[in-house]
Write a protein that holds these residues in place. Structure first.
Motif, short mmCIF file in Angstrom:
data_model
loop_
_atom_site.label_atom_id
_atom_site.label_comp_id
_atom_site.label_asym_id
_atom_site.label_seq_id
_atom_site.Cartn_x
_atom_site.Cartn_y
_atom_site.Cartn_z
N LEU A 29 55.40 22.01 44.98
CA LEU A 29 56.19 22.18 43.75
C LEU A 29 55.28 22.68 42.63
O LEU A 29 55.68 23.53 41.83
CB LEU A 29 56.86 20.87 43.36
CG LEU A 29 57.67 20.86 42.07
CD1 LEU A 29 58.80 21.88 42.12
CD2 LEU A 29 58.21 19.47 41.77
N GLU A 30 54.06 22.17 42.58
CA GLU A 30 53.11 22.60 41.56
C GLU A 30 52.88 24.12 41.63
O GLU A 30 52.90 24.82 40.62
CB GLU A 30 51.79 21.86 41.74
CG GLU A 30 50.76 22.18 40.69
CD GLU A 30 49.46 21.39 40.87
OE1 GLU A 30 48.55 21.62 40.06
OE2 GLU A 30 49.36 20.59 41.81
N ILE A 48 58.24 10.42 36.76
CA ILE A 48 59.41 10.04 37.57
C ILE A 48 60.24 11.28 37.91
O ILE A 48 60.63 11.50 39.05
CB ILE A 48 60.28 8.99 36.83
CG1 ILE A 48 59.53 7.65 36.76
CG2 ILE A 48 61.63 8.82 37.52
CD1 ILE A 48 60.18 6.63 35.82
N VAL A 49 60.49 12.10 36.90
CA VAL A 49 61.30 13.31 37.08
C VAL A 49 60.61 14.29 38.02
O VAL A 49 61.25 14.90 38.88
CB VAL A 49 61.62 13.94 35.70
CG1 VAL A 49 62.04 15.38 35.81
CG2 VAL A 49 62.68 13.12 34.99
N GLU A 82 60.28 16.81 43.32
CA GLU A 82 59.44 17.05 44.49
C GLU A 82 60.10 16.56 45.78
O GLU A 82 60.02 17.20 46.82
CB GLU A 82 58.09 16.36 44.28
CG GLU A 82 57.00 16.79 45.21
CD GLU A 82 55.65 16.24 44.76
OE1 GLU A 82 54.68 17.02 44.82
OE2 GLU A 82 55.56 15.07 44.34
N ARG A 83 60.76 15.39 45.70
CA ARG A 83 61.38 14.80 46.89
C ARG A 83 62.79 15.32 47.17
O ARG A 83 63.24 15.28 48.31
CB ARG A 83 61.45 13.28 46.74
CG ARG A 83 60.14 12.56 46.89
CD ARG A 83 60.30 11.05 46.89
NE ARG A 83 61.06 10.52 45.77
CZ ARG A 83 60.58 10.27 44.56
NH1 ARG A 83 59.33 10.53 44.29
NH2 ARG A 83 61.35 9.78 43.62
N ASP A 84 63.49 15.80 46.15
CA ASP A 84 64.90 16.15 46.32
C ASP A 84 65.19 17.63 46.06
O ASP A 84 65.55 18.37 46.98
CB ASP A 84 65.75 15.26 45.40
CG ASP A 84 67.22 15.51 45.55
OD1 ASP A 84 67.70 15.59 46.71
OD2 ASP A 84 67.92 15.62 44.53
N SER A 85 65.02 18.07 44.84
CA SER A 85 65.40 19.44 44.46
C SER A 85 64.54 20.49 45.14
O SER A 85 65.06 21.51 45.60
CB SER A 85 65.27 19.62 42.94
OG SER A 85 65.96 18.63 42.25
N TYR A 86 63.24 20.26 45.20
CA TYR A 86 62.32 21.25 45.76
C TYR A 86 62.60 21.52 47.24
O TYR A 86 62.72 22.69 47.63
CB TYR A 86 60.88 20.79 45.52
CG TYR A 86 59.81 21.65 46.14
CD1 TYR A 86 59.65 22.98 45.76
CD2 TYR A 86 58.96 21.13 47.10
CE1 TYR A 86 58.65 23.76 46.33
CE2 TYR A 86 57.96 21.90 47.67
CZ TYR A 86 57.81 23.22 47.28
OH TYR A 86 56.83 23.99 47.84
#
Length: 186
Positions: A61-62, A153-154, A159-163
């Motif tokens: 994600l970074e 947190i966001v 990273e875990r969901d949207s990406y």
């Protein structure tokens, strides 16, 4: 019985045609999106969107967020899912950290709280009660770190969901396919 066979054949033909339409639409989606991205940034640099750079977005994600094209594509994807509050909050926090004036910091902190943190805020982010209350107190005498916990947190949620959803999305896949096709053509 013959009408059943005709109906099945028509259904199979329609399904096949819909798949062809989807493939064509996805190819056009990628090409159209490339044009839109390059038009968005054409005024700033001559740097073009490349297959290699686009493939690197899948590394982290970074890496995605470091790329101006990657960020723009990710934001477009999130808006299409009506879930852009997390990236908007994260970007707003990045801008907030650059503020030098204590007056501007205080004003901006209150706006961020009202827009993203407060319960029932227009773009309320998904954070726990403790973090929300901590920020509510911190905004009274804000500093550059008052949103750090919520931002972490966001980022984790993205990273875990949207990406991962983005990496599987039509937008990203069609963009890769269009760039790969262009690379083959030379």
């Amino acid at each position: 019985m013959p009408s059943l066979i005709i109906t099945e054949t028509l259904t199979q033909t329609q399904h096949f045609n819909m798949e062809q339409d989807d493939r064509g639409r996805n190819k056009n989606l990628g090409k159209n999106f490339i044009c839109r991205l390059q038009c968005m940034f054409s005024h700033s640099t001559s740097e073009r969107l490349s297959l290699e750079d686009t493939q690197q977005w899948s590394q982290s994600l970074e890496r995605l967020l470091e790329s101006k094209y990657g960020l723009a594509t990710f934001r477009t994807f999130l808006k299409s899912e009506f879930s852009d509050e997390n990236i908007e909050f994260w970007l707003t926090c990045e801008e907030y950290k650059k503020i030098k004036s204590s007056f501007r910091m205080s004003s901006k902190a209150k706006k961020i709280y009202e827009h993203f943190i407060k319960a029932e805020a227009p773009k309320e982010i998904n954070i726990d009660y403790y973090t929300r209350e901590q920020i509510k107190s911190a905004v009274k005498t804000p500093n550059l770190q008052c949103f750090d916990d919520a931002q972490k947190i966001v980022y984790g949620l993205m990273e875990r969901d949207s990406y991962p959803r983005f990496l599987r999305s039509d937008i990203y896949r069609s963009l890769l396919e269009s760039l790969a096709a262009d690379a083959v053509k030379g």
